[in-house]
Write a protein that holds these residues in place. Structure first.
Motif, PDB file in Angstrom:
ATOM      1  N   LEU A 128      55.455  34.843 -41.107  1.00  0.00           N
ATOM      2  CA  LEU A 128      55.938  33.795 -40.208  1.00  0.00           C
ATOM      3  C   LEU A 128      54.805  33.435 -39.270  1.00  0.00           C
ATOM      4  CD1 LEU A 128      58.214  32.078 -38.837  1.00  0.00           C
ATOM      5  CD2 LEU A 128      58.677  34.100 -37.416  1.00  0.00           C
ATOM      6  N   GLY A 129      54.504  32.140 -39.190  1.00  0.00           N
ATOM      7  CA  GLY A 129      53.466  31.682 -38.282  1.00  0.00           C
ATOM      8  C   GLY A 129      54.033  30.783 -37.210  1.00  0.00           C
ATOM      9  N   GLY A 130      53.459  30.868 -36.014  1.00  0.00           N
ATOM     10  CA  GLY A 130      53.855  29.991 -34.913  1.00  0.00           C
ATOM     11  C   GLY A 130      52.620  29.443 -34.226  1.00  0.00           C
ATOM     12  N   ARG A 131      52.550  28.117 -34.104  1.00  0.00           N
ATOM     13  CA  ARG A 131      51.394  27.502 -33.449  1.00  0.00           C
ATOM     14  C   ARG A 131      51.330  27.957 -31.995  1.00  0.00           C
ATOM     15  NH1 ARG A 131      52.184  22.743 -35.293  1.00  0.00           N
ATOM     16  NH2 ARG A 131      50.545  22.645 -36.869  1.00  0.00           N
ATOM     17  N   ALA A 132      50.145  28.413 -31.572  1.00  0.00           N
ATOM     18  CA  ALA A 132      49.964  28.930 -30.214  1.00  0.00           C
ATOM     19  C   ALA A 132      48.536  28.672 -29.774  1.00  0.00           C
ATOM     20  CB  ALA A 132      50.266  30.431 -30.157  1.00  0.00           C
ATOM     21  N   ASN A 133      48.395  28.082 -28.612  1.00  0.00           N
ATOM     22  CA  ASN A 133      47.078  27.833 -28.036  1.00  0.00           C
ATOM     23  C   ASN A 133      46.729  28.993 -27.114  1.00  0.00           C
ATOM     24  OD1 ASN A 133      44.785  26.970 -26.743  1.00  0.00           O
ATOM     25  ND2 ASN A 133      45.639  25.042 -26.014  1.00  0.00           N
ATOM     26  N   ARG A 134      45.889  29.876 -27.588  1.00  0.00           N
ATOM     27  CA  ARG A 134      45.461  31.014 -26.778  1.00  0.00           C
ATOM     28  C   ARG A 134      43.987  30.933 -26.402  1.00  0.00           C
ATOM     29  NH1 ARG A 134      49.051  35.458 -26.782  1.00  0.00           N
ATOM     30  NH2 ARG A 134      50.822  35.213 -28.181  1.00  0.00           N
ATOM     31  N   THR A 135      43.261  29.953 -26.934  1.00  0.00           N
ATOM     32  CA  THR A 135      41.813  29.874 -26.728  1.00  0.00           C
ATOM     33  C   THR A 135      41.337  28.490 -26.320  1.00  0.00           C
ATOM     34  OG1 THR A 135      41.381  29.313 -29.043  1.00  0.00           O
ATOM     35  CG2 THR A 135      41.472  31.657 -28.485  1.00  0.00           C
ATOM     36  N   GLY A 136      42.255  27.542 -26.131  1.00  0.00           N
ATOM     37  CA  GLY A 136      41.866  26.172 -25.855  1.00  0.00           C
ATOM     38  C   GLY A 136      41.890  25.285 -27.080  1.00  0.00           C
ATOM     39  N   MET A 137      42.257  25.849 -28.227  1.00  0.00           N
ATOM     40  CA  MET A 137      42.398  25.064 -29.448  1.00  0.00           C
ATOM     41  C   MET A 137      43.594  25.596 -30.228  1.00  0.00           C
ATOM     42  SD  MET A 137      39.153  26.548 -31.607  1.00  0.00           S
ATOM     43  CE  MET A 137      38.905  28.326 -31.816  1.00  0.00           C
ATOM     44  N   PRO A 138      44.210  24.757 -31.082  1.00  0.00           N
ATOM     45  CA  PRO A 138      45.401  25.208 -31.820  1.00  0.00           C
ATOM     46  C   PRO A 138      45.091  26.386 -32.741  1.00  0.00           C
ATOM     47  CG  PRO A 138      45.204  22.813 -31.904  1.00  0.00           C
ATOM     48  CD  PRO A 138      43.916  23.335 -31.340  1.00  0.00           C
ATOM     49  N   GLY A 139      45.809  27.470 -32.526  1.00  0.00           N
ATOM     50  CA  GLY A 139      45.728  28.630 -33.398  1.00  0.00           C
ATOM     51  C   GLY A 139      47.124  28.998 -33.861  1.00  0.00           C
ATOM     52  N   VAL A 140      47.250  30.142 -34.509  1.00  0.00           N
ATOM     53  CA  VAL A 140      48.543  30.561 -35.061  1.00  0.00           C
ATOM     54  C   VAL A 140      48.768  32.034 -34.758  1.00  0.00           C
ATOM     55  CG1 VAL A 140      49.948  30.809 -37.141  1.00  0.00           C
ATOM     56  CG2 VAL A 140      48.373  28.871 -36.933  1.00  0.00           C
ATOM     57  N   ASP A 141      49.927  32.353 -34.180  1.00  0.00           N
ATOM     58  CA  ASP A 141      50.392  33.736 -34.107  1.00  0.00           C
ATOM     59  C   ASP A 141      51.050  34.063 -35.443  1.00  0.00           C
ATOM     60  OD1 ASP A 141      49.519  33.880 -31.523  1.00  0.00           O
ATOM     61  OD2 ASP A 141      51.512  33.963 -30.609  1.00  0.00           O
ATOM     62  N   LEU A 142      50.549  35.068 -36.117  1.00  0.00           N
ATOM     63  CA  LEU A 142      51.008  35.411 -37.463  1.00  0.00           C
ATOM     64  C   LEU A 142      51.786  36.718 -37.413  1.00  0.00           C
ATOM     65  CD1 LEU A 142      50.719  34.434 -40.445  1.00  0.00           C
ATOM     66  CD2 LEU A 142      48.781  36.003 -40.630  1.00  0.00           C
ATOM     67  N   HIS A 143      53.051  36.678 -37.843  1.00  0.00           N
ATOM     68  CA  HIS A 143      53.945  37.832 -37.791  1.00  0.00           C
ATOM     69  C   HIS A 143      54.255  38.299 -39.216  1.00  0.00           C
ATOM     70  CE1 HIS A 143      54.590  36.422 -33.656  1.00  0.00           C
ATOM     71  NE2 HIS A 143      54.842  35.225 -34.185  1.00  0.00           N
ATOM     72  N   TYR A 144      54.255  39.611 -39.420  1.00  0.00           N
ATOM     73  CA  TYR A 144      54.475  40.153 -40.758  1.00  0.00           C
ATOM     74  C   TYR A 144      54.976  41.592 -40.645  1.00  0.00           C
ATOM     75  CZ  TYR A 144      49.859  41.915 -39.543  1.00  0.00           C
ATOM     76  OH  TYR A 144      48.818  42.507 -38.866  1.00  0.00           O
ATOM     77  N   LEU A 145      55.514  42.104 -41.747  1.00  0.00           N
ATOM     78  CA  LEU A 145      56.004  43.480 -41.766  1.00  0.00           C
ATOM     79  C   LEU A 145      54.842  44.462 -41.696  1.00  0.00           C
ATOM     80  CD1 LEU A 145      58.763  43.210 -44.519  1.00  0.00           C
ATOM     81  CD2 LEU A 145      59.122  43.470 -42.049  1.00  0.00           C
ATOM     82  N   ALA A 146      55.016  45.521 -40.912  1.00  0.00           N
ATOM     83  CA  ALA A 146      53.964  46.516 -40.753  1.00  0.00           C
ATOM     84  C   ALA A 146      53.554  47.122 -42.091  1.00  0.00           C
ATOM     85  CB  ALA A 146      54.433  47.615 -39.806  1.00  0.00           C
ATOM     86  N   GLU A 147      54.512  47.292 -42.991  1.00  0.00           N
ATOM     87  CA  GLU A 147      54.204  47.906 -44.284  1.00  0.00           C
ATOM     88  C   GLU A 147      53.358  46.999 -45.173  1.00  0.00           C
ATOM     89  OE1 GLU A 147      58.334  46.690 -46.594  1.00  0.00           O
ATOM     90  OE2 GLU A 147      58.226  48.567 -45.476  1.00  0.00           O
ATOM     91  N   GLN A 148      53.265  45.718 -44.809  1.00  0.00           N
ATOM     92  CA  GLN A 148      52.475  44.768 -45.594  1.00  0.00           C
ATOM     93  C   GLN A 148      51.154  44.407 -44.919  1.00  0.00           C
ATOM     94  OE1 GLN A 148      55.366  41.624 -45.937  1.00  0.00           O
ATOM     95  NE2 GLN A 148      56.379  42.566 -47.698  1.00  0.00           N
ATOM     96  N   GLU A 149      50.803  45.150 -43.879  1.00  0.00           N
ATOM     97  CA  GLU A 149      49.638  44.783 -43.082  1.00  0.00           C
ATOM     98  C   GLU A 149      48.349  44.749 -43.885  1.00  0.00           C
ATOM     99  OE1 GLU A 149      48.398  45.365 -38.619  1.00  0.00           O
ATOM    100  OE2 GLU A 149      48.447  47.302 -39.636  1.00  0.00           O
ATOM    101  N   ALA A 150      48.106  45.723 -44.736  1.00  0.00           N
ATOM    102  CA  ALA A 150      46.852  45.768 -45.477  1.00  0.00           C
ATOM    103  C   ALA A 150      46.658  44.508 -46.322  1.00  0.00           C
ATOM    104  CB  ALA A 150      46.802  47.026 -46.362  1.00  0.00           C
ATOM    105  N   ASN A 151      47.713  44.077 -47.003  1.00  0.00           N
ATOM    106  CA  ASN A 151      47.608  42.882 -47.848  1.00  0.00           C
ATOM    107  C   ASN A 151      47.393  41.623 -47.021  1.00  0.00           C
ATOM    108  OD1 ASN A 151      48.030  44.419 -50.151  1.00  0.00           O
ATOM    109  ND2 ASN A 151      50.230  44.061 -50.180  1.00  0.00           N
ATOM    110  N   VAL A 152      48.093  41.525 -45.897  1.00  0.00           N
ATOM    111  CA  VAL A 152      47.971  40.326 -45.056  1.00  0.00           C
ATOM    112  C   VAL A 152      46.568  40.236 -44.457  1.00  0.00           C
ATOM    113  CG1 VAL A 152      48.778  39.220 -42.933  1.00  0.00           C
ATOM    114  CG2 VAL A 152      50.429  40.191 -44.546  1.00  0.00           C
TER     115      VAL A 152
END
Length: 289
Positions: A128-152
């Motif tokens: 799941l991604g959500g557009r978020a400006n954390r640096t002055g430009m459009p970025g994405v907060d990316l959410h995923y299951l902890a068990e899938q972290e290596a693949n992501v």
């Protein structure tokens, strides 16, 4: 580039989930698309910030993304307001992970022309991604299951340390309520008002806890503080700002020679102040202002 975000998370399910959280938060989740995401605050009855979150409205649930260590407290608050509502609250902090991808164009599977919240496949996993400006430009907060972290993470580019993300955030003049220590302040004082660097309020959404104070501030426009930047070396984090021995505000996180600060409106760029006894200079909120 991507950076790990210290996070916690809640999931709300049940037939009344949207209406219930709508009556608690400052922004208009009901008016958001599905899927959609809005920044929001949960206030005290005096209008002061208790929690900041990004709320995701999805087909079967509401997902609240918070800073680390915040989910349990918000869950306890929300449960106090459940009376006849069909709502269940689940703490997903241990099951989920979040990173911030600095530029949305760099995220495989993300559509820069699409909505602010998008579900898609990355590294063979559903994310799941959500557009978020954390640096002055459009970025994405990316959410995923902890068990899938290596693949992501294998599907992303170079990891950048959190301190570098913080430096970029402060340079861009974007507040972080928890990290800057702005809990207990009014949203209008720390850049969360409509037109601010991180808008998290709707004045047209209807009632919620603290709404009367927000309406009064909108009508009178009399907040005494606003968000500015401070420059200086070795400034302490989350310390009082003084001028001539008088307290004139509070500073947030310090990184890269900069801090954001909630300051009295009579202070102007170029003014000299002290942050916890260390000399600093008031700056405009944005470097180009």
């Amino acid at each position: 580039m991507w950076t790990r975000l210290p996070s916690s998370a809640l999931r709300l399910t049940g037939a009344d989930r949207v209406d219930f959280v709508q009556g608690q938060m400052t922004n208009d989740l009901r008016g958001a698309p599905t899927p959609g995401v809005v920044a929001c605050c949960f206030l005290t009855v005096r209008g002061q910030i208790e929690f900041f979150a990004r709320a995701y409205k999805r087909e079967g649930d509401v997902y609240l993304h918070l800073d680390a260590g915040q989910a349990a407290g918000l869950a306890a608050r929300l449960r106090r307001y459940i009376i006849f509502d069909q709502v269940e609250i689940q703490d997903l902090t241990n099951e989920l992970r979040t990173v911030h991808v600095w530029r949305e164009a760099d995220l495989p599977g993300w559509n820069p022309a699409g909505g602010d919240a998008q579900a898609f496949e990355l590294g063979g996993s559903q994310v799941l991604g959500g557009r978020a400006n954390r640096t002055g430009m459009p970025g994405v907060d990316l959410h995923y299951l902890a068990e899938q972290e290596a693949n992501v993470l294998a599907a992303l580019g170079r990891e950048e340390p959190f301190d570098r993300l913080e430096t970029a955030r402060l340079r861009a003049g974007i507040p972080d309520v928890t990290r800057d220590g702005f809990v207990g302040t009014l949203p209008q004082e720390v850049g969360l008002d409509v037109g601010g660097p991180l808008p998290a309020i709707s004045y047209r959404k209807g009632c919620y806890v603290g709404q009367e104070i927000m309406a009064r501030l909108e009508a009178r426009g009399n907040a005494r503080y606003h968000l500015m930047r401070l420059s200086g070396e070795g400034l302490p984090d989350r310390a009082e700002v003084t001028q001539g021995g008088k307290v004139v505000g509070q500073a947030g996180r310090h990184a890269g020679g900069l801090s954001l600060a909630r300051l009295r409106k009579e202070l102007a760029p170029g003014d000299s102040v002290q942050v916890g006894g260390v000399p600093a200079t008031v700056q405009a909120l944005r470097a180009d202002a």
